[in-house]
Motif scaffolding. Sequence first.
Motif, mmCIF file in Angstrom:
data_model
loop_
_atom_site.group_PDB
_atom_site.id
_atom_site.type_symbol
_atom_site.label_atom_id
_atom_site.label_comp_id
_atom_site.label_asym_id
_atom_site.label_seq_id
_atom_site.Cartn_x
_atom_site.Cartn_y
_atom_site.Cartn_z
ATOM 1 N N PHE A 84 81.833 159.019 -14.702
ATOM 2 C CA PHE A 84 82.574 159.490 -15.381
ATOM 3 C C PHE A 84 82.667 157.632 -16.232
ATOM 4 N N ARG A 85 82.619 157.325 -15.874
ATOM 5 C CA ARG A 85 82.671 155.776 -16.257
ATOM 6 C C ARG A 85 81.732 155.592 -16.955
ATOM 7 N N ARG A 86 80.599 156.053 -17.390
ATOM 8 C CA ARG A 86 79.557 156.052 -18.196
ATOM 9 C C ARG A 86 80.177 156.118 -19.698
ATOM 10 N N PHE A 87 81.468 157.003 -20.097
ATOM 11 C CA PHE A 87 82.032 157.638 -21.150
ATOM 12 C C PHE A 87 82.638 156.243 -22.033
ATOM 13 N N PHE A 88 83.165 154.948 -20.758
ATOM 14 C CA PHE A 88 83.950 153.953 -21.967
ATOM 15 C C PHE A 88 82.612 153.550 -22.544
ATOM 16 N N PRO A 89 82.908 152.412 -23.233
ATOM 17 C CA PRO A 89 81.625 151.787 -24.160
ATOM 18 C C PRO A 89 82.121 150.415 -23.556
ATOM 19 N N ASP A 90 81.049 149.767 -23.999
ATOM 20 C CA ASP A 90 80.774 148.542 -23.127
ATOM 21 C C ASP A 90 81.511 147.317 -23.713
ATOM 22 N N PRO A 91 82.155 146.514 -23.315
ATOM 23 C CA PRO A 91 82.895 145.059 -23.459
ATOM 24 C C PRO A 91 82.288 144.680 -24.540
ATOM 25 N N PRO A 92 83.210 144.302 -26.274
ATOM 26 C CA PRO A 92 82.158 143.691 -26.875
ATOM 27 C C PRO A 92 80.900 142.479 -27.180
ATOM 28 N N GLY A 93 80.057 142.816 -27.931
ATOM 29 C CA GLY A 93 79.251 141.528 -27.615
ATOM 30 C C GLY A 93 77.998 141.799 -26.447
ATOM 31 N N THR A 94 78.270 142.634 -25.672
ATOM 32 C CA THR A 94 77.678 143.104 -24.063
ATOM 33 C C THR A 94 75.998 143.634 -24.949
ATOM 34 N N ARG A 95 74.890 142.884 -24.131
ATOM 35 C CA ARG A 95 74.567 143.251 -24.666
ATOM 36 C C ARG A 95 72.933 143.662 -23.778
ATOM 37 N N ASP A 96 72.289 145.061 -23.542
ATOM 38 C CA ASP A 96 70.975 145.382 -22.279
ATOM 39 C C ASP A 96 70.138 144.276 -22.639
ATOM 40 N N PRO A 97 70.181 144.057 -20.907
ATOM 41 C CA PRO A 97 69.310 143.079 -20.529
ATOM 42 C C PRO A 97 68.359 143.370 -20.615
ATOM 43 N N ARG A 98 67.868 144.774 -20.758
ATOM 44 C CA ARG A 98 66.060 144.931 -21.178
ATOM 45 C C ARG A 98 65.979 144.507 -23.131
ATOM 46 N N GLU A 99 67.179 144.844 -23.069
ATOM 47 C CA GLU A 99 66.759 144.545 -24.941
ATOM 48 C C GLU A 99 66.433 143.163 -24.800
ATOM 49 N N VAL A 100 67.160 142.115 -24.631
ATOM 50 C CA VAL A 100 66.862 140.736 -24.509
ATOM 51 C C VAL A 100 65.523 140.174 -24.234
ATOM 52 N N ALA A 101 65.483 140.758 -22.572
ATOM 53 C CA ALA A 101 64.195 140.338 -22.366
ATOM 54 C C ALA A 101 63.262 141.283 -23.519
ATOM 55 N N ARG A 102 62.837 142.266 -24.398
ATOM 56 C CA ARG A 102 62.100 142.640 -25.105
ATOM 57 C C ARG A 102 61.635 141.657 -25.922
ATOM 58 N N GLN A 103 63.124 141.537 -26.486
ATOM 59 C CA GLN A 103 63.609 140.041 -28.002
ATOM 60 C C GLN A 103 62.695 138.793 -27.202
ATOM 61 N N GLU A 104 62.637 138.488 -26.346
ATOM 62 C CA GLU A 104 62.497 137.416 -25.385
ATOM 63 C C GLU A 104 60.709 137.648 -25.856
ATOM 64 N N VAL A 105 60.296 137.690 -25.140
ATOM 65 C CA VAL A 105 58.732 138.521 -25.187
ATOM 66 C C VAL A 105 57.906 138.811 -26.628
ATOM 67 N N GLY A 106 59.117 139.479 -27.335
ATOM 68 C CA GLY A 106 58.693 139.287 -28.727
ATOM 69 C C GLY A 106 58.216 138.498 -29.491
ATOM 70 N N ARG A 107 59.359 136.684 -29.443
ATOM 71 C CA ARG A 107 59.533 135.756 -30.190
ATOM 72 C C ARG A 107 58.360 134.782 -29.831
ATOM 73 N N ARG A 108 58.418 135.215 -27.889
ATOM 74 C CA ARG A 108 56.578 133.929 -27.215
ATOM 75 C C ARG A 108 55.145 134.971 -28.389
ATOM 76 N N SER A 109 55.419 135.742 -28.411
ATOM 77 C CA SER A 109 53.829 136.176 -29.198
ATOM 78 C C SER A 109 54.338 135.791 -30.082
#
Length: 126
Positions: free
Chosen positions: A101-126
């Motif tokens: 049920f807790r998955r129905f609650f939104p993430d705190p404002p400004g929260t980012r998925d760590p997997r997406e952050v890692a993908r962006q970092e890998v893309g930036r280094r390429s």
Amino acid sequence: MTEATQRFFESLPARAPTVLRGLAVGTLQIDLGTGHQTEHWLVRMRPGEVRATRERGPADAIWYSSSALFDRLIAGEAQALAAVLRNESTFSGDVVLFLAFRRFFPDPPGTRDPREVARQEVGRRS
């Protein structure tokens, strides 16, 4: 009950197919307290499906929260599990229902998925 709470529970059936994909099957009673009054919601969950009604009944789990805390949860300003661990709310019964049920609650404002952050970092280094 606040209007935000009402809208939150009304939105659950439409959101269930994307939120509830796991093994959560059962009924969660949510008791929201304000002063000396408690309002009850009965949430029946199955993978991809939710039905919420304003009633009490047999439940596999019961979660108590103040109405004020619940409003913060649905605004993404608080975390349900942290609230239980700090004893700001209480829970008994099938913990899988609470975790689902807790998955129905939104993430705190400004929260980012760590997997997406890692993908962006890998893309930036390429």
